[in-house]
Design a protein around this motif. Structure first.
Motif, mmCIF file in Angstrom:
data_model
loop_
_atom_site.group_PDB
_atom_site.id
_atom_site.type_symbol
_atom_site.label_atom_id
_atom_site.label_comp_id
_atom_site.label_asym_id
_atom_site.label_seq_id
_atom_site.Cartn_x
_atom_site.Cartn_y
_atom_site.Cartn_z
ATOM 1 N N ARG A 108 27.194 17.128 19.401
ATOM 2 C CA ARG A 108 26.377 17.265 18.429
ATOM 3 C C ARG A 108 26.387 16.383 17.347
ATOM 4 O O ARG A 108 25.433 15.961 16.641
ATOM 5 C CB ARG A 108 26.995 18.793 17.651
ATOM 6 C CG ARG A 108 26.216 19.718 18.699
ATOM 7 C CD ARG A 108 26.820 21.384 18.130
ATOM 8 N NE ARG A 108 26.536 21.602 16.743
ATOM 9 C CZ ARG A 108 26.972 22.971 16.049
ATOM 10 N NH1 ARG A 108 27.487 23.702 16.865
ATOM 11 N NH2 ARG A 108 26.499 22.800 14.923
ATOM 12 N N VAL A 245 27.604 41.295 15.900
ATOM 13 C CA VAL A 245 28.832 40.894 16.351
ATOM 14 C C VAL A 245 29.782 42.068 15.557
ATOM 15 O O VAL A 245 29.588 42.187 14.534
ATOM 16 C CB VAL A 245 29.413 39.824 15.905
ATOM 17 C CG1 VAL A 245 30.635 39.318 16.271
ATOM 18 C CG2 VAL A 245 28.559 38.386 16.415
ATOM 19 N N ALA A 258 21.243 34.179 9.586
ATOM 20 C CA ALA A 258 22.521 33.882 10.076
ATOM 21 C C ALA A 258 23.339 33.385 8.784
ATOM 22 O O ALA A 258 24.499 34.067 8.423
ATOM 23 C CB ALA A 258 22.691 32.863 11.234
ATOM 24 N N MET A 262 26.480 35.932 7.265
ATOM 25 C CA MET A 262 27.787 35.157 7.078
ATOM 26 C C MET A 262 28.387 35.171 5.924
ATOM 27 O O MET A 262 29.727 35.705 5.381
ATOM 28 C CB MET A 262 27.985 33.729 7.829
ATOM 29 C CG MET A 262 27.989 33.597 9.303
ATOM 30 S SD MET A 262 28.202 31.913 9.890
ATOM 31 C CE MET A 262 26.973 31.488 9.561
ATOM 32 N N PHE A 278 28.860 42.127 11.964
ATOM 33 C CA PHE A 278 28.049 40.992 11.520
ATOM 34 C C PHE A 278 26.504 41.475 12.096
ATOM 35 O O PHE A 278 26.604 41.787 13.361
ATOM 36 C CB PHE A 278 28.248 39.377 12.065
ATOM 37 C CG PHE A 278 26.869 38.344 11.996
ATOM 38 C CD1 PHE A 278 26.973 37.375 11.119
ATOM 39 C CD2 PHE A 278 26.102 38.453 13.072
ATOM 40 C CE1 PHE A 278 26.011 36.476 11.039
ATOM 41 C CE2 PHE A 278 25.086 37.443 12.961
ATOM 42 C CZ PHE A 278 25.095 36.701 12.136
ATOM 43 N N GLU B 212 27.637 25.721 6.824
ATOM 44 C CA GLU B 212 28.088 26.845 7.491
ATOM 45 C C GLU B 212 29.095 26.494 8.690
ATOM 46 O O GLU B 212 29.091 25.383 8.927
ATOM 47 C CB GLU B 212 26.996 27.714 8.268
ATOM 48 C CG GLU B 212 26.119 27.106 9.288
ATOM 49 C CD GLU B 212 24.843 27.962 9.493
ATOM 50 O OE1 GLU B 212 24.252 28.632 8.725
ATOM 51 O OE2 GLU B 212 24.214 27.867 10.505
ATOM 52 N N ILE B 213 29.623 27.446 9.508
ATOM 53 C CA ILE B 213 30.648 27.102 10.359
ATOM 54 C C ILE B 213 30.048 26.632 11.522
ATOM 55 O O ILE B 213 28.741 26.769 11.667
ATOM 56 C CB ILE B 213 31.424 28.408 10.890
ATOM 57 C CG1 ILE B 213 30.571 29.424 11.367
ATOM 58 C CG2 ILE B 213 32.298 28.929 9.655
ATOM 59 C CD1 ILE B 213 30.972 30.607 12.189
ATOM 60 N N GLY B 214 30.777 25.780 12.413
ATOM 61 C CA GLY B 214 30.287 25.307 13.649
ATOM 62 C C GLY B 214 29.976 23.559 13.459
ATOM 63 O O GLY B 214 29.485 23.385 12.456
ATOM 64 N N LYS B 247 29.563 33.708 18.149
ATOM 65 C CA LYS B 247 28.183 33.192 17.554
ATOM 66 C C LYS B 247 27.739 33.923 16.786
ATOM 67 O O LYS B 247 27.444 34.932 16.784
ATOM 68 C CB LYS B 247 27.267 32.885 18.944
ATOM 69 C CG LYS B 247 26.497 31.400 18.892
ATOM 70 C CD LYS B 247 25.685 31.272 20.206
ATOM 71 C CE LYS B 247 26.260 30.129 20.981
ATOM 72 N NZ LYS B 247 25.307 29.827 22.004
ATOM 73 N N MET B 248 27.703 33.436 15.345
ATOM 74 C CA MET B 248 27.021 34.018 14.311
ATOM 75 C C MET B 248 25.414 33.898 14.114
ATOM 76 O O MET B 248 25.169 33.283 13.221
ATOM 77 C CB MET B 248 27.980 33.997 13.092
ATOM 78 C CG MET B 248 29.391 34.068 13.116
ATOM 79 S SD MET B 248 29.667 35.679 13.931
ATOM 80 C CE MET B 248 30.441 36.553 12.154
ATOM 81 N N HIS B 250 23.073 31.916 14.471
ATOM 82 C CA HIS B 250 22.614 30.502 14.547
ATOM 83 C C HIS B 250 23.250 29.999 16.051
ATOM 84 O O HIS B 250 24.290 30.316 16.183
ATOM 85 C CB HIS B 250 22.971 29.499 13.702
ATOM 86 C CG HIS B 250 22.020 29.656 12.467
ATOM 87 N ND1 HIS B 250 22.282 29.087 11.055
ATOM 88 C CD2 HIS B 250 20.931 30.441 12.384
ATOM 89 C CE1 HIS B 250 21.315 29.350 10.310
ATOM 90 N NE2 HIS B 250 20.562 30.397 10.813
ATOM 91 N N ALA B 251 22.444 29.355 16.692
ATOM 92 C CA ALA B 251 22.780 28.676 17.905
ATOM 93 C C ALA B 251 23.954 27.761 17.669
ATOM 94 O O ALA B 251 24.860 27.345 18.382
ATOM 95 C CB ALA B 251 21.918 27.855 18.566
ATOM 96 N N GLY B 252 24.079 27.183 16.371
ATOM 97 C CA GLY B 252 25.004 26.238 16.003
ATOM 98 C C GLY B 252 26.367 26.737 15.577
ATOM 99 O O GLY B 252 27.206 26.190 15.340
ATOM 100 N N ALA B 253 26.320 27.882 15.140
ATOM 101 C CA ALA B 253 27.208 28.711 14.102
ATOM 102 C C ALA B 253 28.340 29.129 15.136
ATOM 103 O O ALA B 253 28.366 30.441 15.240
ATOM 104 C CB ALA B 253 26.737 29.372 13.253
#
Lengths: 380, 294
Positions: A108, A245, A258, A262, A278, B212-214, B247-248, B250-253
């Motif tokens: 990434r 989740v 999202a 969070m 979540f 954010e995370i990730g 995975k929260m 978002h695809a990236g989170a």
């Protein structure tokens, strides 16, 4: 979307990557029949979405029909870290000369594909990366250019595999790259990639994760979606198309987006509470979506209060408000609701909720005060 | 000044004829954005509430002089739409659509970088950007943003972008531009791109950054801030309490293999001199302190 080993091997086989002859089954006698067909010795392997199955007794070698039956019987139904084995994979055992590691994923930071290849396979790649980082040959591939055979060959040379493995490795890696891109995978990993004494190279394991966003291009991926590990709550939410989740706390959380979802978990924790889940109802959430979300939360017996945190962009305030009221009419909600509503059409939404406010439905002005109220109601 | 867009930016909406595109296209126009055209291959010659529809971005650009597009079309068509906009010479392509396959994103990001260096892509899966009082391109609710600066905002999350704008508005603090870069694995515009633009913008005096995370985009941004930024930054990272391996949304989170945790990101930012809040409200309060001290 993580695939089970057998699904990963079937996925690889579609792209011409050599895997061991075998089949998956949930039945002991069928397992024996598979073993008889592929020929002994065979390996009987538990198919679960969790690591460490070897140590848990989920991978066994069988030299004959009696052993195959015994292992299949023992492994089916085995509890591996909370995952009950429903499916086993029976394959012909392989002679191994050397074990390698190969994978493709997205870097990434570089915004390019990253291939990793190592002569030290069969162990966790993270361990190799830590203890002997030079043993991993990396290649960056520009997604707009693809992987040339020439670059692949140089990569294999850099990994210092046994020269006998070169041709087989190049062939498999080119196919693995095609599977990664055309199959819309987030990760393809072969560990171990083996060199047999006869000189053939072969994928002995398969770890594949597919991009759920690409399912519309691959309708057959619905079969993989069906075997994803989800608890009851997650399954119910998934069926309604919600991003959910499951967690262990007592404050049910519904938010849009999202990031905000969070952040809502963070804030519930900060004011001394503990979130039960979540749940992102996403953009453009209408009354049906909100009602569905409340149903899922309501079915969670741990939930003592519900915190709905909405900041409208695509999501419109009046739709959220109508959804909450509709759900309260449709479902007998066990827990009180605290709503915080801002953004697009928030005023309209608040006006709809106002006449309905009670000790079962409350409204707060800010995210922090709403979190505090919900946590108080949950009795934390 | 604002970054990337201002009151003179003329924008084409790819997908204006769809229900979501129409809704936000008209809202953006009401806000003051120059929404000059829409595109649809089969509806050229028609209009959406007076906004002319052209068959292609190239046709629309030629007729209107537009330099930017905003994409509101389904995920499967995004790759084609982004490349069409770039080929038509657009300087800014804002992609709101979510759910775009990661390989598509990786491909068009690199095609743009190689063949269309003059095109800036924002998104996909982002709320767009707003220069309050000048232009609003995307799905941000315009009334929550106060115009005039001195703060620039950059955020990886849509709804937290709104939250950040709202926190500042509550404190009567204006914003030069607020950019939502989106939560996907390959965002067209990065934190660093925005930080660089804010650093160069004379009217932006401080920056609020919402992560954010990730991934490692926040750590890279922290490194950039440490070495290249003179303007003060406040920040918030969502997902402090997110469990690893899940995975929260978002695809990236996702926190995986110990990478991408909120804690590591917050530490990297603090080490770069950034004032890090524990929640969006606190990040807003820290920014109010920074603004008071300017």
């Amino acid at each position: 979307m993580d695939l089970l080993e057998y699904q990963g091997k079937q996925f690889f086989a579609q792209y011409g990557i050599p895997v061991s002859d075998g089949e998956a089954t949930g039945d002991v006698e069928e397992a024996v029949a598979i073993a008889n067909r592929v020929g002994y010795p065979v390996v009987v392997k538990a198919q679960v979405h969790v690591g460490g199955r070897g140590k848990a007794g989920g991978v066994k070698l069988a030299d004959n029909e009696a052993e195959a039956r015994e292992h299949a019987t023992n492994i089916l139904g085995l509890d591996i870290k909370g995952h009950i084995v429903k499916t086993i994979w029976v394959e012909v055992a392989s002679d191994i000369a050397e074990e390698y590691y190969a994978s493709f994923t997205l870097d990434r930071s570089a915004k390019q594909y990253l291939g990793m290849l190592s002569a030290e396979g069969g162990v966790e790649i993270e361990t190799v990366a830590e203890e002997n980082p030079d043993a991993i040959a990396k290649i960056h591939v520009n997604p707009a250019e693809g992987l040339s055979e020439e670059a692949c060959r140089a990569w294999v040379a850099a990994a210092k595999l046994n020269p006998k493995a070169t041709e087989g490795a190049v062939d498999i890696l080119m196919k693995l790259f095609t599977a990664y891109v055309e199959g819309d995978a987030d990760l393809v990993e072969i560990n171990p990639l083996i060199l047999k004494p006869t000189g053939e190279v072969h994928a002995l394991d398969a770890k594949v994760s597919l991009d759920a966003n690409a399912m519309y291009e691959h309708p057959e991926y619905a079969q993989y979606d069906a075997t994803q590990p989800r608890d009851e709550r997650e399954e119910a939410a998934h069926a309604k198309g919600l991003q959910y989740v499951g967690l262990d706390g007592s404050v049910g959380v519904i938010a849009n987006g999202a990031g905000l979802a969070m952040s809502t978990l963070d804030v519930v924790n900060q004011v001394g509470g503990s979130p039960a889940n979540f749940l992102d109802i996403g953009g453009g959430a209408n009354a049906d979506v909100m009602a569905g979300a409340l149903e899922v939360i309501n079915d969670d017996k741990n939930v003592k209060a519900i915190f709905i945190n909405i900041f409208g962009g695509i999501t419109r305030g009046e739709e959220v408000a109508n959804g909450i009221i509709e759900a309260m009419g449709r479902v007998q909600l066990d827990s009180p609701i605290v709503v915080r509503l801002d953004g697009t059409n928030a005023e309209e939404g608040r006006a709809i909720l106002k006449p309905k406010l009670s000790d079962r439905l409350m409204m707060e002005d800010t995210m922090l005060s709403a979190a505090a109220k919900a946590v108080e109601l949950a009795g934390n | 000044m604002s970054i990337f867009v201002d009151e003179n930016t003329k924008v084409i909406y790819q997908g204006l004829t769809g229900s979501t595109g129409r809704y936000y296209g008209l809202l953006n126009r009401d806000y003051g954005t120059q929404v000059v055209a829409g595109t649809h291959p089969k509806k050229a010659g028609t209009d959406v509430d007076g906004i002319p529809i052209f068959a292609s971005v190239a046709d629309a650009a030629e007729a209107t002089g537009a330099t930017a597009t905003c994409i509101f079309i389904p995920a499967g068509g995004v790759q084609g739409a982004v490349l069409e906009a770039a080929e038509a010479g657009m300087e800014l392509v804002v992609c709101i659509t979510e759910g775009v396959p990661a390989h598509d994103e990786a491909n068009f990001f690199n095609v743009l970088r190689r063949d269309f260096p003059g095109t800036r892509l924002l998104g996909p899966n982002c709320p767009g950007l707003i220069s309050p009082g000048k232009a609003n391109i995307g799905i941000t609710a315009g009334h929550i943003a106060k115009a005039g600066g001195p703060v620039g905002i950059v955020s990886r999350s849509g709804t937290l972008t709104y939250q950040a704008l709202y926190e500042l508005q509550q404190k009567d603090i204006g914003v030069t531009t607020c950019v939502g870069i989106g939560g996907d694995p390959v965002p067209g515009t990065s934190f660093i791109d925005c930080l660089e633009a804010f650093e160069a913008d004379p009217e932006t005096k401080a920056v609020m950054m919402i992560g954010e995370i990730g991934g490692s985009a926040e750590e890279e941004a922290a490194d950039y801030i440490k070495h290249n930024m003179s303007k003060p930054v406040s920040s918030y990272i969502a997902g402090v309490t997110a469990p690893a391996g899940k995975k929260m949304g978002h695809a990236g989170a996702i926190v995986s293999g110990g990478q991408g945790t909120a804690k590591a990101k917050m530490e990297a930012l603090e080490d770069a001199g950034v004032r890090v809040g524990q929640n969006p409200t606190e990040a807003g309060e820290l920014m109010a302190e920074i603004v008071a001290g300017l």
